[in-house]
Enzyme design. Structure first.
Site, PDB file in Angstrom:
ATOM      1  CE  LYS A 112       6.946  21.578  21.567  1.00 41.48           C
ATOM      2  NZ  LYS A 112       6.932  20.483  22.578  1.00 41.48           N
ATOM      3  CD  GLU A 114       7.461  18.103  27.676  1.00 40.08           C
ATOM      4  OE1 GLU A 114       7.389  17.584  28.818  1.00 40.08           O
ATOM      5  OE2 GLU A 114       7.355  17.436  26.623  1.00 40.08           O
ATOM      6  CD  GLU A 181       0.751  16.877  24.324  1.00 38.12           C
ATOM      7  OE1 GLU A 181       1.856  17.442  24.181  1.00 38.12           O
ATOM      8  OE2 GLU A 181       0.597  15.652  24.208  1.00 38.12           O
TER       9      GLU A 181
HETATM   10  O1  KIV Z   1       7.155  16.115  20.620  1.00 39.31           O
HETATM   11  C1  KIV Z   1       6.118  16.477  20.042  1.00 39.31           C
HETATM   12  O2  KIV Z   1       5.745  15.999  18.954  1.00 39.31           O
HETATM   13  C2  KIV Z   1       5.309  17.524  20.677  1.00 39.31           C
HETATM   14  C3  KIV Z   1       3.950  17.813  20.104  1.00 39.31           C
HETATM   15  C4  KIV Z   1       3.009  16.700  20.337  1.00 39.31           C
HETATM   16  C5  KIV Z   1       3.420  19.107  20.577  1.00 39.31           C
HETATM   17  O3  KIV Z   1       5.756  18.110  21.626  1.00 39.31           O
HETATM   18 NA    NA Z   2       7.600  17.197  22.560  1.00 39.01          NA
END
Ligand code: KIV
Ligand code: NA
Length: 266
Positions: A112, A114, A181
């Site tokens: 993931k 950002e 988010e």
């Molecule tokens: O780091 C995390 O826990 C996240 C979630 C809140 C989506 O990115």
């Molecule tokens: Na995160």
């Protein structure tokens, strides 16, 4: 337990069945989450706050993420493992590939990142090299300083349209999942309908394909003020196992999130 893959999530989106994701930072949490019906585990860089005690996710390093991904991977019972790229780990393309490789070798199935359309070339390169990606849009905690605080994103038409475009461009570049988010419920619904890839939400209303929460928040262990989108599933459960199972069934049966957990445009 059956192994969850990206195909499982795509099939769930097609069939309209909701799926769940919880964060885990160690082997015990990974076992708890994956043994009680959660399809996806997120090794979130939120560990900087909830494990390390920092006041943001900015101090988290790639080595921290690799360590926790290894720990989670050993306790996982078949969930899809998603690991976060920490602050600045995807600032440059070549460096992104090497950092993603380190997380994949630690046990991650998908990474993931950002950011919006500026990440399209990176997503394309990763996809070509066999690294699946989830793009985190809306409130991106690593850029909290630029955003001026932990605020709902996409509330006006201009920023909402830009987020929809980002989502479509990232899908075209090869992104496999999106995570939204703190965006208005209506915008999250529009983005979920605009793309073919599964969309996970947190503070994004009930209409995304999946829902994610931080494990400590949903177990009622987080100190201090709890964000609007959080529900403490321990209140009506006798054990952490029952709380995770309640989260899963509440999402699948559209009881969570409720209107009180969502945000709305002006
Ligand atoms: O780091 C995390 O826990 C996240 C979630 C809140 C989506 O990115
Ligand atoms: Na995160």
């Amino acid at each position: 337990m059956t192994q969850i893959t990206l195909h499982t999530l795509a099939a769930l989106k097609q069939s309209g069945e909701k799926f769940t994701c919880l964060t885990a930072y160690d082997a015990t949490q990974a076992n708890l989450v994956s043994s009680n019906g959660t399809e996806v585990i997120l090794i979130g860089d939120s560990l900087g706050m909830v494990c390390q005690g920092h006041s943001s996710t900015v101090p988290v390093t790639i080595d921290d993420m690799v360590y926790h991904t290894r720990c989670v991977s050993r306790g996982n019972q078949g969930a899809l493992l998603m690991a976060d790229m920490p602050f600045m780990a995807s600032a440059m393309e070549e460096q992104s590939i090497m950092n993603c490789a380190a997380l994949m070798q630690a046990g991650a199935d998908i990474i993931k990142l950002e950011g919006g359309r500026w990440l399209c070339p990176t997503v394309k390169k990763l996809s070509e090299r066999g690294i699946p990606t989830c793009l985190h849009l809306g409130l991106t905690p690593q850029t909290v300083s630029m955003l001026g605080g932990y605020k709902v994103q996409g509330k006006d038409t201009g920023s909402a349209n830009r987020m929809i475009e980002d989502a479509c461009l990232l899908e075209q570049a090869g992104a496999n999942l999106l995570l939204l988010e703190c965006v208005p419920t209506q915008l999250a619904r529009e983005i979920t309908m605009a793309v073919n890839i599964p969309v996970i939400g947190i503070g994004a209303g009930p209409d995304t394909d999946g829902q994610v929460l931080v494990i400590y928040d949903m177990l009622g262990m987080t100190a201090g003020r709890r964000p609007r989108f959080v529900k403490n599933f321990m209140t009506d459960s006798g054990s952490p196992q029952a709380a995770v199972a309640a989260f899963v069934s509440d999402v699948k049966e559209n009881r969570f999130p409720g209107p009180e957990h969502g945000f709305y445009s002006e």
